[in-house]
Design an enzyme around this catalytic site. Structure first.
Site, PDB file in Angstrom:
ATOM      1  N   LYS A  43       0.820  -1.206   0.000  1.00  0.00           N
ATOM      2  CA  LYS A  43       0.000   0.000   0.000  1.00  0.00           C
ATOM      3  C   LYS A  43       0.858   1.261   0.000  1.00  0.00           C
ATOM      4  O   LYS A  43       0.343   2.364  -0.208  1.00  0.00           O
ATOM      5  CB  LYS A  43      -0.880   0.033   1.274  1.00  0.00           C
ATOM      6  N   GLY A  44       2.121   1.104   0.286  1.00  0.00           N
ATOM      7  CA  GLY A  44       2.996   2.257   0.504  1.00  0.00           C
ATOM      8  C   GLY A  44       3.114   3.204  -0.672  1.00  0.00           C
ATOM      9  O   GLY A  44       3.420   4.377  -0.508  1.00  0.00           O
ATOM     10  N   ASP A 103      14.518  -0.933   0.880  1.00  0.00           N
ATOM     11  CA  ASP A 103      15.273  -1.103   2.134  1.00  0.00           C
ATOM     12  C   ASP A 103      16.216  -2.307   1.981  1.00  0.00           C
ATOM     13  O   ASP A 103      17.325  -2.167   1.468  1.00  0.00           O
ATOM     14  CB  ASP A 103      14.266  -1.266   3.272  1.00  0.00           C
TER      15      ASP A 103
HETATM   16  C1  PRP Z   1       7.507  -1.763   2.224  1.00  0.00           C
HETATM   17  C2  PRP Z   1       7.768  -0.904   1.014  1.00  0.00           C
HETATM   18  C3  PRP Z   1       8.414  -1.856   0.052  1.00  0.00           C
HETATM   19  C4  PRP Z   1       9.167  -2.809   0.965  1.00  0.00           C
HETATM   20  C5  PRP Z   1      10.602  -2.428   0.975  1.00  0.00           C
HETATM   21  O1  PRP Z   1       6.311  -2.415   2.014  1.00  0.00           O
HETATM   22  O2  PRP Z   1       6.576  -0.372   0.479  1.00  0.00           O
HETATM   23  O3  PRP Z   1       7.472  -2.594  -0.706  1.00  0.00           O
HETATM   24  O4  PRP Z   1       8.610  -2.661   2.267  1.00  0.00           O
HETATM   25  O5  PRP Z   1      11.301  -3.240   1.854  1.00  0.00           O
HETATM   26  P1  PRP Z   1      12.459  -4.208   1.423  1.00  0.00           P
HETATM   27  O6  PRP Z   1      13.380  -3.477   0.491  1.00  0.00           O
HETATM   28  O7  PRP Z   1      13.127  -4.491   2.753  1.00  0.00           O
HETATM   29  O8  PRP Z   1      11.879  -5.431   0.823  1.00  0.00           O
HETATM   30  P2  PRP Z   1       5.554  -3.296   3.115  1.00  0.00           P
HETATM   31  O9  PRP Z   1       5.926  -4.726   2.959  1.00  0.00           O
HETATM   32  O10 PRP Z   1       5.769  -2.698   4.469  1.00  0.00           O
HETATM   33  O11 PRP Z   1       4.049  -3.174   2.686  1.00  0.00           O
HETATM   34  P3  PRP Z   1       3.162  -1.857   2.549  1.00  0.00           P
HETATM   35  O12 PRP Z   1       3.616  -1.165   1.269  1.00  0.00           O
HETATM   36  O13 PRP Z   1       1.769  -2.366   2.485  1.00  0.00           O
HETATM   37  O14 PRP Z   1       3.430  -0.994   3.765  1.00  0.00           O
END
Ligand code: PRP
Length: 180
Positions: A43-44, A103
């Site tokens: 969703k981010g 990340d």
């Molecule tokens: C977050 C962000 C990326 C991912 C990055 O999403 O939106 O998709 O983490 O992290 P990484 O490089 O360590 O894989 P999240 O899984 O928290 O879901 P969200 O977008 O629903 O918050």
């Protein structure tokens, strides 16, 4: 919400300027491609994608996947779950994945490899935030808004336990919020 923010590290004005800059760059790079797909990872991606797309002056298709790696808390699990897949074929298509943050790199590495395996012609990533010190595997997004240090940030799409996504800026969360 605002009382839980220690420091704003990307302001609304900076975000707007970054969207304009990235939108122009993507417009230039994709001007000869046929209807690229702008693929948001929910969703981010929501605020960033909705702002960025206004500055991409090309016909693009808009699609989403719901991919989750942080199952609550402040660190990535590395266990990537696809909760909703893209609703169209990516075969022979140019894909621009739109993200709020890279990340560890695991989410993007997984999704890029999946789309290439399905026959996408090209797959690139545009991310508002890049946190290179967080990488557990090598991954370099093509389009980066701003590089940030290894701090836990929320706002403008980024959450802590599903909250703070609706802040209009990106800020560092006070430690007392997640150490409770
Ligand atoms: C977050 C962000 C990326 C991912 C990055 O999403 O939106 O998709 O983490 O992290 P990484 O490089 O360590 O894989 P999240 O899984 O928290 O879901 P969200 O977008 O629903 O918050």
């Amino acid at each position: 919400m605002k009382k839980d923010i220690k420091e704003v590290i990307v302001t609304e004005k900076q975000i707007k300027d970054l969207c304009v800059k990235l939108g122009k760059q993507i417009t230039l790079d994709y001007k000869d491609k046929e209807n690229p797909i702008l693929l948001g990872l929910l969703k981010g991606c929501i605020p960033f994608m909705s702002d960025l797309m206004k500055y991409i002056d090309l016909p693009v298709e808009v699609e989403f996947m719901d991919v989750k790696s942080y199952h609550g808390g402040i660190s990535s699990s590395g266990d990537i779950k696809i909760r909703m897949d893209i609703n169209t074929s990516v075969y022979n298509r140019d894909i621009i994945i739109c993200e709020d943050i890279v990340d560890t790199g695991k989410t993007l590495d997984t999704v890029v490899r999946l789309l290439k395996h399905r026959g996408a012609r090209s797959v690139e990533v545009v991310t508002l935030l890049d946190k290179p010190e967080g990488r557990l595997i090598p991954f370099t997004p093509k389009y980066i808004g701003i590089t940030i240090p290894k701090v836990f940030v929320v706002g403008y799409g980024l959450d802590y336990n599903e909250l703070y996504r609706n802040l209009p800026y990106v800020g560092i969360l006070k430690e007392r919020v997640y150490s409770k």
